[in-house]
Scaffold this active site. Sequence first.
Site, PDB file in Angstrom:
ATOM      1  N   GLU A 262      39.560  40.751  43.970  1.00 51.78           N
ATOM      2  CA  GLU A 262      39.849  41.840  43.020  1.00 51.78           C
ATOM      3  C   GLU A 262      40.484  43.017  43.743  1.00 51.78           C
ATOM      4  O   GLU A 262      41.362  43.697  43.211  1.00 51.78           O
ATOM      5  CB  GLU A 262      38.558  42.243  42.293  1.00 51.78           C
TER       6      GLU A 262
ATOM      7  N   GLY B 235      28.524  36.259  41.997  1.00 53.89           N
ATOM      8  CA  GLY B 235      28.921  37.408  41.184  1.00 53.89           C
ATOM      9  C   GLY B 235      28.062  37.506  39.940  1.00 53.89           C
ATOM     10  O   GLY B 235      26.910  37.950  39.992  1.00 53.89           O
TER      11      GLY B 235
ATOM     12  N   GLY C 238      34.542  33.967  38.269  1.00 57.30           N
ATOM     13  CA  GLY C 238      34.277  34.415  36.901  1.00 57.30           C
ATOM     14  C   GLY C 238      34.800  33.503  35.817  1.00 57.30           C
ATOM     15  O   GLY C 238      34.868  33.895  34.653  1.00 57.30           O
TER      16      GLY C 238
ATOM     17  N   HIS D  94      37.837  41.418  48.925  1.00 59.18           N
ATOM     18  CA  HIS D  94      37.562  40.612  47.730  1.00 59.18           C
ATOM     19  C   HIS D  94      38.863  40.426  46.948  1.00 59.18           C
ATOM     20  O   HIS D  94      39.723  41.311  46.951  1.00 59.18           O
ATOM     21  CB  HIS D  94      36.496  41.297  46.864  1.00 59.18           C
TER      22      HIS D  94
ATOM     23  N   SER E 123      31.854  31.256  40.607  1.00 61.18           N
ATOM     24  CA  SER E 123      31.094  30.621  39.520  1.00 61.18           C
ATOM     25  C   SER E 123      29.841  29.882  39.998  1.00 61.18           C
ATOM     26  O   SER E 123      29.460  28.865  39.412  1.00 61.18           O
ATOM     27  CB  SER E 123      32.000  29.684  38.708  1.00 61.18           C
TER      28      SER E 123
ATOM     29  N   ASN F 271      26.995  39.887  44.667  1.00 64.33           N
ATOM     30  CA  ASN F 271      28.069  40.871  44.497  1.00 64.33           C
ATOM     31  C   ASN F 271      28.018  41.357  43.054  1.00 64.33           C
ATOM     32  O   ASN F 271      28.473  40.669  42.144  1.00 64.33           O
ATOM     33  CB  ASN F 271      29.423  40.213  44.807  1.00 64.33           C
ATOM     34  N   TRP F 272      27.463  42.537  42.858  1.00 60.32           N
ATOM     35  CA  TRP F 272      27.316  43.066  41.494  1.00 60.32           C
ATOM     36  C   TRP F 272      28.634  43.567  40.919  1.00 60.32           C
ATOM     37  O   TRP F 272      28.718  43.884  39.735  1.00 60.32           O
ATOM     38  CB  TRP F 272      26.293  44.212  41.484  1.00 60.32           C
ATOM     39  N   LYS F 273      29.643  43.727  41.781  1.00 56.89           N
ATOM     40  CA  LYS F 273      30.920  44.347  41.356  1.00 56.89           C
ATOM     41  C   LYS F 273      30.604  45.701  40.720  1.00 56.89           C
ATOM     42  O   LYS F 273      29.637  46.347  41.127  1.00 56.89           O
ATOM     43  CB  LYS F 273      31.690  43.421  40.417  1.00 56.89           C
TER      44      LYS F 273
ATOM     45  N   GLU G 188      36.478  31.907  48.540  1.00 56.38           N
ATOM     46  CA  GLU G 188      36.394  32.115  47.092  1.00 56.38           C
ATOM     47  C   GLU G 188      37.747  31.797  46.456  1.00 56.38           C
ATOM     48  O   GLU G 188      38.642  32.664  46.417  1.00 56.38           O
ATOM     49  CB  GLU G 188      36.045  33.578  46.788  1.00 56.38           C
TER      50      GLU G 188
HETATM   51  P1  PGA Z   1      31.441  34.915  40.119  1.00 56.10           P
HETATM   52  O1  PGA Z   1      32.029  35.971  41.167  1.00 56.10           O
HETATM   53  O2  PGA Z   1      30.178  34.343  40.730  1.00 56.10           O
HETATM   54  O3  PGA Z   1      31.162  35.710  38.881  1.00 56.10           O
HETATM   55  O4  PGA Z   1      32.471  33.871  39.922  1.00 56.10           O
HETATM   56  C1  PGA Z   1      32.009  35.698  42.537  1.00 56.10           C
HETATM   57  C2  PGA Z   1      32.701  36.802  43.291  1.00 56.10           C
HETATM   58  O5  PGA Z   1      33.665  37.390  42.776  1.00 56.10           O
HETATM   59  O6  PGA Z   1      32.313  37.129  44.423  1.00 56.10           O
END
Ligand code: PGA
Length: 234
Positions: A88, A216, A161, A86, A195, A7-9, A155
Amino acid sequence: MKFVIANWKMNGDFELVNQMMSEIGKGRECCKVIVCPPAALITSFKGFEHDLGAQNSFYEEKGAFTGENSPKLLKDIGCKYVILGHSERRAIFQESDELIFKKWNAAIRFGLTPIICIGETLEERSRWKEVLSAQLANYCADKSLDLQGTIFAYEPVWSIGTGKVPSMQEIEDAIGFIKDVIGAERNYYVVYGGSVNGSNSAEILNIHGLDGVLVGSASLKVSDFKTIIGNASV
Ligand code: PGA
């Protein structure tokens, strides 16, 4: 076969696309790699040997919905998967479980496999079972609903993150709980995200009952991502 989902966001550029295309070739691994870049980069992955996914899609095919992405068009440009709900999007764009379920239905209708994100915030940690049950309710009200290979991504929001990962036992318990709630004999998978990196991925991918990882920030570093793919392929 494990899933390794990137997931590059809202990150990445043409340079990263080219790097990923040249370094992550087929044949070196035996897991299912899915890269979900920002929508504007999807068509740059021409000839990519792995699957592509979007990070969001709308619940209608077309119409007056400025700024939204049509699930049909995403399918037409080569996406096979779409991340929905997600944390976010839930937090910043106030997406509700009902909205996410509408998007799930539309994604299925247009042939995209949804990756549905669920997970508790830090404040909700003591009642995580209640939170996950509520987020899964729409997919469980009718146990005969065909989930069509939906990937549920556990998640924990506090782990995204932050570099903080639950204990392996906690992840295993959550995966077991999710499977109990959804029920056996249904067509779906459960992955973990939060993470995940090159160093902890081997241990995480070994968790009993886990079908893969959603990555991510570490998916933006090709060498880290390759390590994770390697660990998912053993
Ligand atoms: P992260 O993000 O690996 O940077 O914790 C995971 C995600 O949001 O899907």
